[in-house]
Motif scaffolding. Structure first.
Motif, short mmCIF file in Angstrom:
data_model
loop_
_atom_site.label_atom_id
_atom_site.label_comp_id
_atom_site.label_asym_id
_atom_site.label_seq_id
_atom_site.Cartn_x
_atom_site.Cartn_y
_atom_site.Cartn_z
N LEU A 454 0.81 -1.21 0.00
CA LEU A 454 0.00 0.00 0.00
C LEU A 454 0.85 1.27 0.00
O LEU A 454 0.43 2.29 -0.56
N ARG A 457 1.88 1.76 -3.60
CA ARG A 457 0.72 2.24 -4.36
C ARG A 457 0.42 3.70 -4.03
O ARG A 457 0.03 4.48 -4.91
N HIS A 458 0.61 4.06 -2.76
CA HIS A 458 0.39 5.44 -2.34
C HIS A 458 1.34 6.38 -3.07
O HIS A 458 1.00 7.56 -3.32
N HIS A 482 -4.26 -5.61 1.23
CA HIS A 482 -3.80 -5.00 -0.01
C HIS A 482 -4.48 -5.57 -1.25
O HIS A 482 -4.53 -4.91 -2.30
N THR A 488 -6.64 1.13 1.22
CA THR A 488 -5.81 2.32 1.23
C THR A 488 -4.88 2.30 2.42
O THR A 488 -5.13 1.60 3.41
N THR A 490 -3.52 3.51 5.76
CA THR A 490 -4.10 4.24 6.89
C THR A 490 -3.08 5.22 7.43
O THR A 490 -1.89 5.17 7.13
#
Length: 494
Positions: A454, A457-458, A482, A488, A490
């Protein structure tokens, strides 16, 4: 079940089984009396318990030739209950202890013995050998020259007689000869009868005299849970030791049930809770006992001795039994473990020594084994973390980064796994995480994987996970985030 199988399990050699059981029965008497005194009850409570438990486990137990009876470890746990609430509550707690142990068998808790390391078992055995030896000192030190001479002669007979003949167990010959010498010459020596009065009647069935209320359950339940745990622990450890001594296997879950049924029986017949006795079990095996008959005979002959031959048994000099128990402590101690302290891995030696120290200092077998198991687990976790690694390779042509993960990912390596990734590379076209040579074990490891994916991806970097084995994929499917829609990162990166 064939006749041949029954004979091998019950009496491979009938004569040796009976002779071995006879030695055990004689050695059980002073210990049962001593443990009764520790618990604050009449000697007959420990003697009746030893009879009931030995006989029932002979049929229901999972380890042939193992001796179970009233024990010191269990009696120490009963002191407060007897003092504060009386004998009836002790019998009720004994019955509840047995029921809990039967429940443990149904839950197959005997399988947990697989998690006790060899180092812990060795430490347990050595600690018990030391405790058995120390327990003889009050009967030896300060008792006069006659006791020293009698004990020395007894040890000489025990170790010397097998060189002449092994037809009869040397401990039995020692007890009979030294008792005869003591009676013939009228020696002023402490005897079994000096420890407490022997009962002259058979045990009878009776319900514990306690009110059948929740308040009674509230009182006895904490004691019963502790007794059940300690009893099973000592019994299963003793079974493992006899497995090795006799090069045979035993059914640990059946042993849990057997101990439980034995304690239920003891509670209804005026006895206190008990468990396996490593000292008496070693006596039995060393004397030739290999089948269930030796255990059955030990219990049955014990009752015959105290009820019918009580006046004669009472004149057995304690020095003779001290000699037998010193032999047990010497034979029980794993002398090879001393020689291998420097050659074995330091962690294994430390676990063994730590278990010995905790048991000897606290006189609590459960604490010693728990300490050893926890320490073994910590050393194992530390060892596993040394074989964990994450290597990274960047393909400049495609602007892709490939991370190859090797080893076991669990709570001890999860943070190191997370820290191995460089999230500052925001110019990457994609990231591939190769899990072919790794395995994810728990929620902590899956959480670490979630955060890695994540975070990338962020940053706008696509992530592909390859090589995930079936078990890891199943765990990810159940608890991972994931791979779920709308996942998303946190706040705080978790």
């Amino acid at each position: 079940m064939s006749i041949q199988h029954l004979r091998s399990e019950w009496a491979p050699n009938v004569t040796r089984e009976i002779l071995a059981g006879t030695v055990v029965a004689l050695a059980l008497i002073p210990e049962a009396i001593a443990f009764s005194i520790i618990a604050g009850v009449d000697p007959k409570v420990g003697l009746y318990a030893s009879f009931c438990i030995a006989v029932v486990t002979a049929f229901a137990g999972g380890r042939p030739a193992m001796i179970s009876a009233a024990t010191g470890a269990m009696s120490l746990l009963m002191v407060t209950l007897v003092k504060d609430h009386g004998l009836g509550y002790l019998f009720a707690a004994t019955i509840l202890t047995g029921l809990i142990q039967v429940g443990a068998s149904l839950l197959r808790l005997g399988d947990l013995m697989r998690f006790v390391s060899r180092s812990v078992v060795t430490g347990f055995v050595n600690a018990l050998a030391i405790l058995i030896f120390l327990a003889q000192m009050p009967e030896l030190i300060g008792r006069g020259t006659g006791v020293y001479v009698m004990t020395a002669v007894g040890l000489g007979l025990i170790y010397g007689l097998p060189y002449l003949t092994k037809a009869v167990p040397s401990p039995l010959v020692t007890i009979v000869l030294l008792t005869g010498v003591s009676m013939w010459f009228g020696l002023d020596l402490r005897t079994v009868g000096d420890m407490g009065a022997l009962p002259d009647e058979l045990p009878w069935f009776a319900l514990p005299q306690v009110p059948l209320t929740l308040e009674t359950l509230r009182i006895i339940l904490p004691y019963a849970l502790t007794l059940a745990m300690v009893g099973l622990l000592e019994s299963l450890m003793t079974a493992a030791i006899l497995d090795e001594m006799t090069d045979t296997t035993s059914d640990k879950n059946r042993e849990c049930a057997g101990q439980g049924l034995a304690n239920v029986t003891a509670g209804f017949f005026g006895g206190m809770a008990g468990c396996a006795m490593i000292g008496q079990s070693v006596i039995n095996v060393s004397s030739g006992g290999r089948g269930r008959l030796s255990t059955l005979w030990a219990g049955a002959f014990l009752l015959f001795l105290i009820v019918v031959l009580g006046p004669y048994v009472a004149r057995i000099p304690m020095a003779a039994l001290v000699a037998v128990m010193i032999m047990v402590s010497i034979n029980t101690f794993q002398w090879k473990s001393v020689r291998t302290l420097l050659t074995h891995p330091k962690s294994s030696s430390f676990v063994m020594l730590g278990t010995v120290v905790v048991v000897v200092v606290t006189h609590d077998l459960a604490k010693g084994v728990l300490f050893g198991v926890v320490l073994s687990g910590l050393f194992f976790a530390h060892k596993v973390t040394r074989f964990f690694s994450v290597t990274a390779h960047r393909d400049e042509a495609s602007n892709r980064r490939r991370y190859v993960v090797t080893g076991q990912i669990f709570f001890a390596t999860a943070e190191a796994f997370h820290a191995a990734f460089d999230f500052r590379e925001t110019d990457l076209a994609a990231v591939a995480i190769d899990l072919t040579a790794s395995h994810f074990w728990d929620i902590s490891s899956i959480d670490a994987l979630d955060r890695v994916v994540l975070k990338f991806r962020h940053q706008g970097v696509p992530v592909e996970i390859v090589g995930m084995n079936e078990a890891t994929a199943s765990l990810v499917d159940r608890v991972g985030r994931h791979d779920k829609p709308g996942a998303t990162l946190t706040r705080g990166g978790h």
